[in-house]
Every structure is written in structure tokens, then in C-alpha cells.
Design a protein around this motif. Structure first.
Motif, mmCIF file in Angstrom:
data_model
loop_
_atom_site.group_PDB
_atom_site.id
_atom_site.type_symbol
_atom_site.label_atom_id
_atom_site.label_comp_id
_atom_site.label_asym_id
_atom_site.label_seq_id
_atom_site.Cartn_x
_atom_site.Cartn_y
_atom_site.Cartn_z
ATOM 1 N N ILE A 172 0.858 -1.182 0.000
ATOM 2 C CA ILE A 172 0.000 0.000 0.000
ATOM 3 C C ILE A 172 0.898 1.237 0.000
ATOM 4 O O ILE A 172 1.711 1.412 0.924
ATOM 5 C CB ILE A 172 -0.929 0.043 1.222
ATOM 6 C CG1 ILE A 172 -1.722 -1.263 1.351
ATOM 7 C CG2 ILE A 172 -1.872 1.234 1.143
ATOM 8 C CD1 ILE A 172 -2.554 -1.347 2.625
ATOM 9 N N ARG A 201 -2.212 6.439 0.525
ATOM 10 C CA ARG A 201 -3.601 5.976 0.365
ATOM 11 C C ARG A 201 -4.019 6.151 -1.086
ATOM 12 O O ARG A 201 -5.200 6.416 -1.369
ATOM 13 C CB ARG A 201 -4.545 6.747 1.284
ATOM 14 C CG ARG A 201 -4.233 6.620 2.768
ATOM 15 C CD ARG A 201 -5.435 6.981 3.603
ATOM 16 N NE ARG A 201 -6.489 5.977 3.462
ATOM 17 C CZ ARG A 201 -7.768 6.206 3.769
ATOM 18 N NH1 ARG A 201 -8.145 7.395 4.189
ATOM 19 N NH2 ARG A 201 -8.676 5.262 3.614
ATOM 20 N N GLU A 237 -9.435 0.742 0.591
ATOM 21 C CA GLU A 237 -10.008 0.549 1.927
ATOM 22 C C GLU A 237 -10.011 -0.922 2.333
ATOM 23 O O GLU A 237 -9.748 -1.255 3.495
ATOM 24 C CB GLU A 237 -11.423 1.123 1.971
ATOM 25 C CG GLU A 237 -11.453 2.644 1.930
ATOM 26 C CD GLU A 237 -12.869 3.199 1.950
ATOM 27 O OE1 GLU A 237 -13.826 2.396 1.829
ATOM 28 O OE2 GLU A 237 -13.016 4.423 2.091
ATOM 29 N N GLU A 296 -6.443 -1.829 3.219
ATOM 30 C CA GLU A 296 -6.064 -1.218 4.491
ATOM 31 C C GLU A 296 -6.654 -2.012 5.658
ATOM 32 O O GLU A 296 -5.976 -2.220 6.681
ATOM 33 C CB GLU A 296 -6.557 0.227 4.541
ATOM 34 C CG GLU A 296 -5.743 1.177 3.685
ATOM 35 C CD GLU A 296 -6.164 2.620 3.869
ATOM 36 O OE1 GLU A 296 -5.281 3.487 3.896
ATOM 37 O OE2 GLU A 296 -7.383 2.865 3.988
ATOM 38 N N TRP A 345 -4.656 -5.115 6.082
ATOM 39 C CA TRP A 345 -3.371 -4.820 6.730
ATOM 40 C C TRP A 345 -3.556 -4.614 8.232
ATOM 41 O O TRP A 345 -2.791 -5.149 9.043
ATOM 42 C CB TRP A 345 -2.739 -3.581 6.097
ATOM 43 C CG TRP A 345 -1.280 -3.425 6.399
ATOM 44 C CD1 TRP A 345 -0.227 -3.905 5.676
ATOM 45 C CD2 TRP A 345 -0.715 -2.770 7.555
ATOM 46 N NE1 TRP A 345 0.960 -3.582 6.304
ATOM 47 C CE2 TRP A 345 0.689 -2.895 7.457
ATOM 48 C CE3 TRP A 345 -1.271 -2.109 8.638
ATOM 49 C CZ2 TRP A 345 1.544 -2.360 8.398
ATOM 50 C CZ3 TRP A 345 -0.411 -1.577 9.606
ATOM 51 C CH2 TRP A 345 0.982 -1.705 9.473
ATOM 52 N N GLU A 346 -4.575 -3.863 8.618
ATOM 53 C CA GLU A 346 -4.815 -3.590 10.036
ATOM 54 C C GLU A 346 -5.158 -4.867 10.795
ATOM 55 O O GLU A 346 -4.691 -5.069 11.925
ATOM 56 C CB GLU A 346 -5.939 -2.561 10.193
ATOM 57 C CG GLU A 346 -5.573 -1.163 9.723
ATOM 58 C CD GLU A 346 -4.460 -0.525 10.524
ATOM 59 O OE1 GLU A 346 -4.209 -0.967 11.669
ATOM 60 O OE2 GLU A 346 -3.824 0.411 10.009
#
Length: 280
Positions: free
Chosen positions: A223, A226, A247, A250, A253-254
Motif C-alpha cells: 500500500i 492511500r 479501503e 487497508e 493490513w490492520e
């Protein structure tokens, strides 16, 4: 801009023109209704400008067809997703692709990467990178320019020491065990990973094999701020620039980050795998 991208943009423009004409409005009147310059309407319809989501919503509303917003949004999402075959990308060897990676890294303030079965290129030693690129060249039957490609990959790593940049890496423990090179090279690569822990520009997390995951990782991805996600598959690379895709990655990844260990715990985990190799 790729031919596929431009073709898709022209197709979207034709659809916008169809909505306007179906509403019985000429370009000048339609622009006035939107509060835009007439030149913007013309550029969008001819595929000379890429609309954003607000443009599409406003267009559909002005044409009296708000029901078409989901369709137009899907068209834009498809337009902003680029599938690049490895055959086409590697027609001149691996070095050009490595140069692209340098450009993206240079343009990015915060890089996030998740890898499942290999060490990220930005953290590879020269010998590990050479083994990786040699295998890729043989598998994809691309021109052999591995030495030049390795030099480019090492040059990209200079960004790791730029105080204006941040790099956040997640590596699944599987990658620490996966052997794609001789034991001595693999051991040196593990030593390299331990050495970057603590650098102020780098956050390195290791996801243990025994960690409980909210979602199992299926592939690696990168990534860039953004604005861009790059996903590698066996046959293609996906360059995803649409908001929905960014999104989703992301979130992936989180969720993976939640299960990762960092700092001394990450160093110990890497150290155990390194010790299992014994003297090399």
C-alpha cells in the motif's frame, strides 16, 4: 496512460454522453445545470478527463438518473484497476519493473507491505534478491538481467534511511521458514531482518504461526500512502487505485497488524528460526 485505461475512460465518457442526450440536454445547458464549464462536460464525454465519484453523482442527478450512480461507480472502479501481465511487464527483463518500484517508493511518504511467503524486496539482502529474481526469470522465461535488477533493488533500499519516509512491514512467520535460497543466504537474510528492528523509519512486525487471526492472509500486497495498492499474482500484477480497493486492503493490513509482534518479541522469533539453521 495505458491503452486499456484510455479505452475504458472513453467507454465511460460515451455512457455519460448517453445519459445527457437521453435527458434531452445539449452540452452547454447540461454544464450550466451542473455549474461547470462546458469544457469539462466535453472532456469527460470524450474520455479526455477522468471523473471522480462526486462528478459521477452530480452527472447522474443532473440527467435525472440517480439510479445509475452504482453503475457509474462500478465503471470508474474498473477503470482505475489496472491488470498488468508479467509477460508484458518483463519483456525487457526485470530491471524496468525494479525502476518502477523505485519511482513509486520515491513518491510515497508511508509504505505498508504485507508478505506471506517471502521477505519484502525493500528488506532483501543482495544474495536473497538475486535468488528470488533468478527464480522469477526462469519461471516467467523473461530476459536475464538479474544483476542489473538486483542493483536497482538495492538502490531502492536507500529510501529506508530517508527521515521523511516511513515503512511498515508485516511478515508472516511462514516467510521466515520458506527456503528459496541456500542456507547461508537464508541465514544472512534473517540476520538482516533482525538488524533493521529499531530503525526509526521502519516498523517490522512478524505474524507468528500460532497467532489467532481475524482473517488468514491469502497473498502479499503493498500500500503506497492511500493512493495505490499493488498485488502480485502468478500471472499478473494488479495496480489498484480505486477507493474501495484501497479501503479493503487497508482493513486487511490492520487486521494482520493486530496479530503481529514487534521489537524484542519479533527479534526473538526471527532469532529462533535463525538458530534452527545452525552454523552455516
Amino acid at each position: 496512460m495505458t491503452t486499456d485505461f484510455q479505452t475504458g475512460r472513453e467507454s465511460l465518457g460515451a455512457r455519460l454522453r448517453e445519459l445527457r442526450t437521453d435527458a434531452g440536454l445539449n452540452g452547454k445547458t447540461f454544464a450550466a445545470r451542473l455549474g461547470w464549464q462546458a469544457s469539462k462536460v466535453s472532456k469527460l464525454e470524450r474520455g479526455r478527463q477522468t471523473p471522480d465519484l462526486q462528478d459521477l453523482t452530480a452527472w447522474a442527478t443532473a440527467a435525472g438518473r440517480p439510479d445509475t450512480v452504482p453503475e457509474l461507480r462500478a465503471r470508474l472502479s474498473g477503470l482505475e484497476t489496472t491488470y498488468r501481465s508479467w509477460r508484458r511487464q518483463l519483456v525487457a527483463g526485470h530491471r524496468p519493473r525494479q525502476e518502477q518500484a523505485i519511482a513509486e517508493t520515491t513518491a510515497t511518504a508511508v509504505t505498508r507491505a504485507a508478505e506471506v511467503v517471502r521477505v519484502p524486496g525493500l528488506l532483501q539482502t543482495p544474495d536473497y534478491a538475486r535468488a528470488t529474481l533468478e527464480a522469477a526469470a526462469a519461471f516467467r522465461q523473461s530476459p536475464y538481467d538479474v544483476n542489473d535488477a538486483v542493483r536497482s533493488r538495492m538502490r531502492r533500499q536507500e529510501a529506508l534511511y530517508d527521515p521523511e519516509k516511513r515503512f511498515r512491514f508485516l511478515i508472516h512467520e511462514t516467510a521466515l521458514h520458506t527456503r528459496t535460497c541456500p542456507p547461508a543466504v537464508h541465514a544472512a537474510q534473517l540476520d538482516r531482518l533482525m538488524s533493521v528492528i529499531g530503525l526509526d523509519t521502519i516498523e517490522l512486525g512478524i505474524v507468528p504461526l500460532a497467532a489467532e487471526l481475524r482473517r488468514a492472509p491469502s497473498h502479499g500486497f503493498w500500500i503506497y500512502d492511500r493512493r495505490l495498492v499493488i498485488v502480485e499474482t502468478i500471472g499478473t500484477e494488479m495496480w489498484l487505485a480505486d477507493t474501495d480497493s484501497i479501503e479493503v486492503y487497508e482493513r486487511a493490513w490492520e487486521w494482520l497488524h493486530e496479530a503481529a509482534v514487534h521489537g524484542a518479541r519479533a527479534r526473538r522469533l526471527i532469532g529462533r528460526v535463525r538458530a534452527a539453521l545452525g552454523p552455516v
